[in-house]
Design an enzyme around this catalytic site. Structure first.
Site, mmCIF file in Angstrom:
data_model
loop_
_atom_site.group_PDB
_atom_site.id
_atom_site.type_symbol
_atom_site.label_atom_id
_atom_site.label_comp_id
_atom_site.label_asym_id
_atom_site.label_seq_id
_atom_site.Cartn_x
_atom_site.Cartn_y
_atom_site.Cartn_z
ATOM 1 N N HIS A 70 0.600 -1.729 0.305
ATOM 2 C CA HIS A 70 0.400 0.379 -0.201
ATOM 3 C C HIS A 70 0.711 0.986 -0.705
ATOM 4 O O HIS A 70 0.537 2.523 -0.279
ATOM 5 C CB HIS A 70 -1.204 -0.089 1.247
ATOM 6 C CG HIS A 70 -1.934 0.643 0.950
ATOM 7 N ND1 HIS A 70 -2.623 2.085 0.196
ATOM 8 C CD2 HIS A 70 -3.031 0.995 1.895
ATOM 9 C CE1 HIS A 70 -3.058 2.294 0.495
ATOM 10 N NE2 HIS A 70 -4.328 1.745 1.343
ATOM 11 N N LYS A 80 -29.645 6.087 -8.172
ATOM 12 C CA LYS A 80 -30.335 6.658 -8.600
ATOM 13 C C LYS A 80 -31.427 7.588 -9.119
ATOM 14 O O LYS A 80 -31.746 8.849 -8.900
ATOM 15 C CB LYS A 80 -29.083 7.096 -10.275
ATOM 16 C CG LYS A 80 -27.652 7.145 -9.629
ATOM 17 C CD LYS A 80 -26.784 8.195 -9.534
ATOM 18 C CE LYS A 80 -25.246 8.098 -10.059
ATOM 19 N NZ LYS A 80 -24.724 9.746 -9.976
ATOM 20 N N GLU A 81 -32.496 6.963 -9.468
ATOM 21 C CA GLU A 81 -33.990 6.890 -9.990
ATOM 22 C C GLU A 81 -34.448 7.520 -8.657
ATOM 23 O O GLU A 81 -35.128 8.896 -8.902
ATOM 24 C CB GLU A 81 -34.080 5.473 -10.406
ATOM 25 C CG GLU A 81 -33.878 5.280 -11.268
ATOM 26 C CD GLU A 81 -34.685 4.260 -11.662
ATOM 27 O OE1 GLU A 81 -35.310 3.151 -11.048
ATOM 28 O OE2 GLU A 81 -34.244 3.273 -12.901
ATOM 29 N N LYS A 82 -33.804 7.618 -7.485
ATOM 30 C CA LYS A 82 -34.177 7.538 -6.231
ATOM 31 C C LYS A 82 -33.827 9.317 -5.795
ATOM 32 O O LYS A 82 -34.313 9.302 -4.584
ATOM 33 C CB LYS A 82 -34.459 6.533 -4.906
ATOM 34 C CG LYS A 82 -35.696 5.395 -4.994
ATOM 35 C CD LYS A 82 -37.006 5.937 -5.602
ATOM 36 C CE LYS A 82 -36.970 4.474 -5.926
ATOM 37 N NZ LYS A 82 -38.334 4.888 -5.937
ATOM 38 N N GLN A 83 -32.845 9.605 -6.483
ATOM 39 C CA GLN A 83 -31.844 10.733 -6.434
ATOM 40 C C GLN A 83 -30.620 10.824 -5.610
ATOM 41 O O GLN A 83 -30.834 11.632 -4.465
ATOM 42 C CB GLN A 83 -32.976 11.989 -6.223
ATOM 43 C CG GLN A 83 -33.371 12.452 -7.801
ATOM 44 C CD GLN A 83 -34.203 13.710 -7.769
ATOM 45 O OE1 GLN A 83 -34.618 14.208 -6.311
ATOM 46 N NE2 GLN A 83 -34.442 14.175 -8.596
ATOM 47 N N LEU A 84 -30.826 8.947 -4.720
ATOM 48 C CA LEU A 84 -29.404 9.706 -3.433
ATOM 49 C C LEU A 84 -28.629 8.614 -4.263
ATOM 50 O O LEU A 84 -28.228 7.653 -4.662
ATOM 51 C CB LEU A 84 -30.199 7.880 -3.119
ATOM 52 C CG LEU A 84 -31.318 8.177 -1.985
ATOM 53 C CD1 LEU A 84 -32.044 6.997 -1.434
ATOM 54 C CD2 LEU A 84 -31.367 9.048 -1.315
ATOM 55 N N HIS A 85 -27.392 9.117 -3.712
ATOM 56 C CA HIS A 85 -26.064 9.199 -4.105
ATOM 57 C C HIS A 85 -26.224 8.157 -3.629
ATOM 58 O O HIS A 85 -26.060 7.426 -2.405
ATOM 59 C CB HIS A 85 -24.965 9.719 -3.189
ATOM 60 C CG HIS A 85 -23.830 9.881 -4.624
ATOM 61 N ND1 HIS A 85 -23.152 8.802 -3.871
ATOM 62 C CD2 HIS A 85 -22.611 10.720 -5.025
ATOM 63 C CE1 HIS A 85 -21.543 9.010 -4.726
ATOM 64 N NE2 HIS A 85 -21.750 10.329 -4.996
#
Length: 729
Positions: free
Chosen positions: A444, A527-532
């Protein structure tokens, strides 16, 4: 004082697609270059004089008469300029020179104004080059002390009663109006002389000073998704598929060498691309008290770069050059080399498995390495060939189970498989299992896992496009067979190897890891529910932890800071007051569905704002780290702010019980271990039709259970979507 517990890795974040201005995600790691000081490998003097990174220190250890310099000055729109030195070596295998950030090199190091104009015209007249914007990126800013402390106070509220919070408020006020302001001024002064004031500190604290075994505790890894299309598990395909995978990886290497890899951007704003220099021909070197990073990669314009692969098989090490007569080997030619190695290893005794030493506690490995070199100088030459190799290709005899819905077993084998066929300090181990399944395991320290995600997705897309087959020439040229690298070992070295394997398998046996796909819905519906979608998963995790453990879970999520020069990440703390209020409402039968929905949307808004702030240099965790390290460097007592119980209880000092990262929006998954013993490592990637999550925990902790947490997360997904079906208030 160490900001993170020494034995824990930094959570990984891998960005997969453009998110717009509202969200930029990345993971944590640093390869820094600030002020220069000479630092040679403590255990050897290399004939190839490699560049060594210790903290943010980059030192080309090369005789002055063997190099020359071309100096460039770049003036950007913010009216500041950086003097940069590009150093070219005449000798083979010298590592990539890295620009020294923000350091004055005197009048002779600056090119003329006309040269600047010519350089700008050249950039405009040709296609974009991968690293062309590096010198014009803005410096990492130092946030406002007042704003950082205000955000810190908000972050501790979920973990305090009224009396505890008032006590912490008083501590913060005292810090802000006392020693904190003095430390802030010193930090601002430091930032004036560096384009990134954090990188040296972060690399040392998070990686190079860590003494616990890093292969399991710090490295990250993940399975390839080839099994979901043309390469389902099938015995007898390891070498054929492996040669094709390698060929695509080598094409990616050539894109980097030619600087034809597209510059990543947010809108039209370029992101820092420096980490991509560290993917190939890079290795960590163990030190007695601090490790270092050595990088040999150079672009074509900078000169020669190593072009050989290292192959590990049954405890033995082989190398071969992937270029022949000026051209890259074809997949059939690579397969011939791999076949030679496999036949030799399967017909002869196993090797000593020196690679297992890389799993050891760092100081023990450093001492074992010094002893190995003292046995025979040729051992150093072998180590250097492994270190400088493009990558390590691991021929693994295991045949792990895997399906598109369950990556658990293969992910475990990638993270904690056979230590004799992984070089734990290498930036890139490409693992080929016996059943034609693939994965990667990477140190890492040199780069963040988003770099690995990009190359893995590139390879997977090309395999998919070519239907899993090689469609080029089948002709195999007369190419020299691979060279075996045989270490000189004695009884002590063999005992060291056995001890390393014993401690490794003991810790491996304690790790619980599950990787499942949630297939009821994915990004498309959120996305359709406007949630990220990222915030959706983070809040689901908060609810799952609350339901499973009955209390809020302090959580680490990474936000990308690659808008800035050598930027890496900032910490987002998803366990907010708004998130906890919503979790409590979900467990309270008297709270209506509409109230729950309203509270959930408030938690969404809060999280999205935090992510935006952190991505634009307005986070507070790295800022507090800088203030604490300034105090340490000044020899001052540890400020009370950092000894307050609420500081660690809320996750400060690397005490987050939920260590999380988004692995992007591509067909690539990542895995790592928890940050603390009573915590979880939780990685996830997002697709249109599914969420794929990985969760790790330590079996020896009686209160954690990765399987149960994932099931609770999947339950939370459904509950949250049901709330969104409710009509608006």
């Amino acid at each position: 004082m160490h900001w993170r517990r020494k034995w824990q890795p930094t959570p990984v974040f891998l960005p997969g697609e453009s998110q717009g201005r509202e969200a930029w995600w990345a993971d944590v790691s640093v390869v820094s270059q600030s002020r220069t000081r000479l630092k040679r490998l403590s255990s050897s003097s290399s004939s190839s004089n490699p560049s060594v990174f210790t903290g943010s220190v980059h030192t080309p250890v090369v005789p002055e008469q063997n190099c020359y310099s071309k100096h460039l000055a770049v003036l950007n729109n913010s009216s500041w300029f950086t003097a940069a030195i590009l150093i070219y070596w005449r000798r083979k295998w010298h590592p990539t020179p890295v620009l020294l950030p923000g350091k004055s090199h005197g009048r002779r190091s600056l090119c003329s104004y006309c040269d600047c104009i010519m350089e700008n015209q050249l950039a405009k007249s040709t296609e974009e080059r991968t690293f062309q914007y590096q010198d014009s990126l803005p410096s990492l800013p130092v946030p406002s002390l007042e704003e950082s402390l205000k955000k810190y106070l908000e972050s501790v509220k979920p973990f305090a009663n009224e009396e505890e919070y008032k006590n912490t408020e008083a501590i913060v006020w005292k810090f802000q109006n006392g020693i904190g302001e003095k430390l802030q001024q010193k930090l601002l002064q430091r930032a004036k002389g560096r384009r990134n004031w954090l990188e040296e500190w972060w690399l040392n604290v998070a990686y190079l000073d860590v003494r616990i075994p890093s292969q399991l505790n710090v490295n990250f890894g993940g399975p390839a998704s080839h099994i979901e299309h043309y390469w389902p598990p099938k015995e007898g395909t390891q070498l054929e598929r492996g040669s094709i995978s390698l060929w695509h990886n080598l094409n990616y290497w050539q894109l980097l060498r030619k600087e034809k890899l597209a510059v990543e951007k947010v809108g039209n704003t370029p992101l820092d691309m420096n980490q991509f220099r560290m993917l190939f021909s890079t290795c960590k070197i163990p030190g007695i008290t601090r490790d270092s990073i050595i990088n040999y990669f150079r672009t074509e314009s900078e000169g020669h770069s190593p072009s050989h692969l290292a192959v590990l098989c049954r405890g033995r090490v082989f190398v071969f050059d992937v270029m022949h007569e000026g051209y890259l080997m074809t997949a059939p030619e690579i397969q011939r080399q791999l076949t030679y190695i496999q036949k030799k290893c399967h017909s002869e005794p196993d090797g000593p498995g020196v690679a297992a030493l890389t799993t050891e506690e760092r100081t023990r490995w450093a001492k074992a390495r010094e002893y190995l070199i003292s046995l025979n100088p040729e051992n150093l030459t072998i180590l250097e060939k492994i270190q400088s190799s493009l990558l390590v290709f691991c021929l693994d005899d295991d045949s792990p189970h895997v399906t598109p819905e369950d990556y658990s077993q293969v992910s475990a084998k990638i993270l904690n498989g056979d230590p004799t066929v992984r070089w734990g300090d290498k930036s890139y181990n490409l693992i080929a299992f016996s059943n034609g399944v693939f994965g990667s395991n990477c140190d890492h320290a040199p780069f963040d896992a988003m770099v690995l995600v990009k190359v893995c997705y590139y390879v997977d897309e090309n395999i998919l496009e070519n239907e899993g087959r090689w469609k080029g020439s089948e002709k195999v040229r007369d190419i020299p067979v691979p060279e075996e690298l045989v270490f000189t070992v004695d009884e002590k070295v063999l005992n060291d190897i056995n001890q390393a394997k014993a401690q490794y398998f003991k810790q491996v046996s304690d790790l619980q890891l599950v990787v499942y796909a949630f297939t009821s819905f994915g990004k498309k519906l959120t996305k359709e529910k406007q949630l990220h979608p990222d915030t959706f998963i983070q809040l689901a995790l908060q609810l799952a932890y609350y339901r499973l453990h009955g209390r809020p879970g302090c959580c680490y999520e990474t936000a990308m800071t690659r808008l800035f020069y050598h930027g890496r990440t900032e910490t987002v703390r998803p366990c907010t007051v708004e998130a906890v209020n919503w979790c409590q409402s979900m467990q309270n039968p008297s709270t209506s569905l509409l109230e729950r929905k309203h509270m959930m949307l408030e938690a969404f808004a809060k999280h999205n704002k935090m992510m935006k702030d952190c991505s634009t240099g307005k986070g507070f965790d790295r800022h507090l780290l800088g203030l604490s390290l300034i105090a340490k460097e000044e020899g001052l007592p540890v400020p009370e702010l950092f000894t307050d119980p609420l500081f660690s209880r809320s996750g400060g000092g690397g005490n987050f019980v939920l260590s999380t990262s988004l692995v992007g929006y591509l067909r690539v998954q990542g895995v790592t271990v928890p940050m603390v013993h009573n915590g979880y490592g939780f990685f996830y990637h997002i697709r249109d039709d599914r969420f794929v999550v990985s969760c790790s925990a330590w079996k020896s902790c009686p209160e954690t259970d990765a399987e149960k947490l994932v099931q609770q997360v999947f339950h939370a997904f459904c509950d949250m979507m049901q709330l969104m079906e409710m009509p608006h208030l």
